[in-house]
Design a protein around this motif. Structure first.
Motif, short mmCIF file in Angstrom:
data_model
loop_
_atom_site.label_atom_id
_atom_site.label_comp_id
_atom_site.label_asym_id
_atom_site.label_seq_id
_atom_site.Cartn_x
_atom_site.Cartn_y
_atom_site.Cartn_z
N UNK A 171 26.15 -20.29 -41.17
CA UNK A 171 25.99 -20.08 -39.64
C UNK A 171 25.70 -18.75 -39.30
N UNK A 172 26.30 -17.63 -40.01
CA UNK A 172 25.88 -16.46 -39.90
C UNK A 172 24.48 -16.11 -40.03
N UNK A 173 24.11 -16.60 -41.14
CA UNK A 173 22.62 -16.37 -41.31
C UNK A 173 21.51 -17.08 -40.11
N UNK A 174 22.24 -18.17 -39.77
CA UNK A 174 21.58 -18.88 -38.86
C UNK A 174 21.41 -18.20 -37.45
N UNK A 175 22.57 -17.55 -37.29
CA UNK A 175 22.73 -16.86 -36.04
C UNK A 175 21.94 -15.41 -36.02
N UNK A 176 21.88 -14.67 -37.19
CA UNK A 176 21.07 -13.53 -37.28
C UNK A 176 19.64 -13.86 -37.14
N UNK A 177 19.19 -14.81 -37.65
CA UNK A 177 17.71 -15.23 -37.72
C UNK A 177 17.12 -15.76 -36.17
N UNK A 178 18.08 -16.48 -35.52
CA UNK A 178 17.62 -16.81 -34.03
C UNK A 178 17.86 -15.59 -33.36
N UNK A 179 18.82 -14.77 -33.45
CA UNK A 179 18.72 -13.57 -32.44
C UNK A 179 17.70 -12.73 -32.77
N UNK A 180 17.10 -12.62 -33.86
CA UNK A 180 15.94 -11.64 -34.41
C UNK A 180 14.79 -12.46 -33.60
N UNK A 181 14.73 -13.84 -33.43
CA UNK A 181 13.45 -14.53 -33.15
C UNK A 181 13.48 -14.24 -31.55
N UNK A 182 14.78 -14.52 -30.87
CA UNK A 182 14.99 -14.48 -29.70
C UNK A 182 14.47 -12.82 -29.19
N UNK A 183 14.86 -11.93 -29.74
CA UNK A 183 14.75 -10.44 -29.51
C UNK A 183 13.09 -10.01 -29.54
N UNK A 184 12.41 -10.84 -30.45
CA UNK A 184 10.97 -10.67 -30.30
C UNK A 184 9.97 -11.89 -29.85
N UNK A 185 10.85 -12.54 -29.17
CA UNK A 185 10.12 -13.62 -28.50
C UNK A 185 9.31 -14.61 -29.31
N UNK A 186 9.92 -14.92 -30.44
CA UNK A 186 9.07 -15.84 -31.47
C UNK A 186 9.96 -17.11 -31.84
N UNK A 187 9.44 -17.95 -32.51
CA UNK A 187 10.15 -19.43 -32.90
C UNK A 187 9.98 -19.28 -34.54
N UNK A 188 10.80 -20.15 -35.12
CA UNK A 188 10.94 -20.32 -36.51
C UNK A 188 9.60 -20.69 -36.97
N UNK A 189 8.89 -21.77 -36.00
CA UNK A 189 7.71 -22.34 -36.53
C UNK A 189 6.72 -21.41 -36.47
N UNK A 190 6.53 -20.47 -35.50
CA UNK A 190 5.48 -19.45 -35.43
C UNK A 190 5.92 -18.43 -36.71
N UNK A 191 7.03 -18.26 -37.01
CA UNK A 191 7.37 -17.17 -37.79
C UNK A 191 6.97 -17.80 -39.29
#
Length: 242
Positions: A171-191
């Motif tokens: 959960x911590x890894x997922x939380x960090x990943x999605x916080x990073x994606x939100x901060x750069x306005x990207x998505x998992x699919x785009x990344x």
């Protein structure tokens, strides 16, 4: 209606198993709090777990941003590719086109997209607090004269503790990943699939045409509701870069 009832039952079973794990793991800790007369921590912990369950149902049942006029079937695939909005993607599991598609999450059995991504991130935050709090169950370990007796008396607690520890890391890894994606306005699919996406494969490896700075990205992610015409932002940024 039958499919909806089956879906609700499956969600309920998943939540029930998670709650059972939390209750069995934290029972010694909560019992010690009760013996000390400390009722605040049990009430707060129970509230966090309840909030986690409510958020789980929220992100599971809400519309992630389906493009209703481009519902996905094998027969109209060509139509979808021509008419789907920018940053949308067809999900084969949901059989819909999803705006600002991030990924399809098997745990919630729903897509994460433009409408529920912020709630998914909030769910991860609350879930991390709940499972991390559950790690305090180590205070319930029973001491014994031999390690065989100690292991026999604490094996269930140790197993539950190990599962909770793994959940905490994931959960911590997922939380960090999605916080990073939100901060750069990207998505998992785009990344993950940058080279295969038409509107990104011509950009530089570190260029993101939707990035407007960390503060603006997070404010828009957390506070703005409704759909966004990403085509306008994309054209404005790409033309400005030229």
């Amino acid at each position: 209606q039958r499919l909806f009832k089956t879906y609700i039952v499956r969600l309920f079973k998943q939540c029930k198993s998670l709650l059972s794990l939390f209750i069995n793991l934290t029972h010694p800790y909560l019992r010690k709090c009760q013996e000390r007369g400390d009722l605040v921590q049990p009430v707060v912990f129970s509230s966090v777990v309840l909030l986690s369950v409510l958020l789980y149902f929220t992100v599971s049942l809400m519309d992630p941003g389906f493009v209703l006029d481009a519902a996905a079937t094998a027969l109209n695939w060509y139509f979808i590719n021509l008419n789907q909005p920018m940053r949308a993607r067809h999900c084969k599991t949901c059989e819909h086109c999803v705006r600002r598609f991030d990924h399809h999450c098997p745990w919630i059995d729903n897509c994460v997209g433009e409408r529920n991504h912020k709630w998914f991130l909030l769910y991860l935050c609350v879930q991390f607090v709940a499972v991390s709090w559950g790690l305090q169950a180590s205070s319930g370990v029973v001491f014994a004269p031999t390690w065989q007796q100690w292991f026999s008396q604490n094996r269930f607690l140790l197993g539950a503790f190990a599962v909770t520890a793994v959940f905490s890391v994931v959960v911590l890894l997922l939380l960090c990943i999605h916080l990073f994606l939100a901060s750069v306005n990207s998505t998992t699919w785009e990344f993950m699939s940058r080279q295969r996406i038409v509107y990104l494969k011509h950009c530089d490896s570190e260029e993101n045409p939707f990035d407007r700075g960390v503060f603006c990205n997070l404010w828009h992610f957390c506070c703005v509701c409704g759909t966004v015409a990403w085509e306008r932002i994309y054209v404005r940024r790409t033309n400005g870069a030229k």
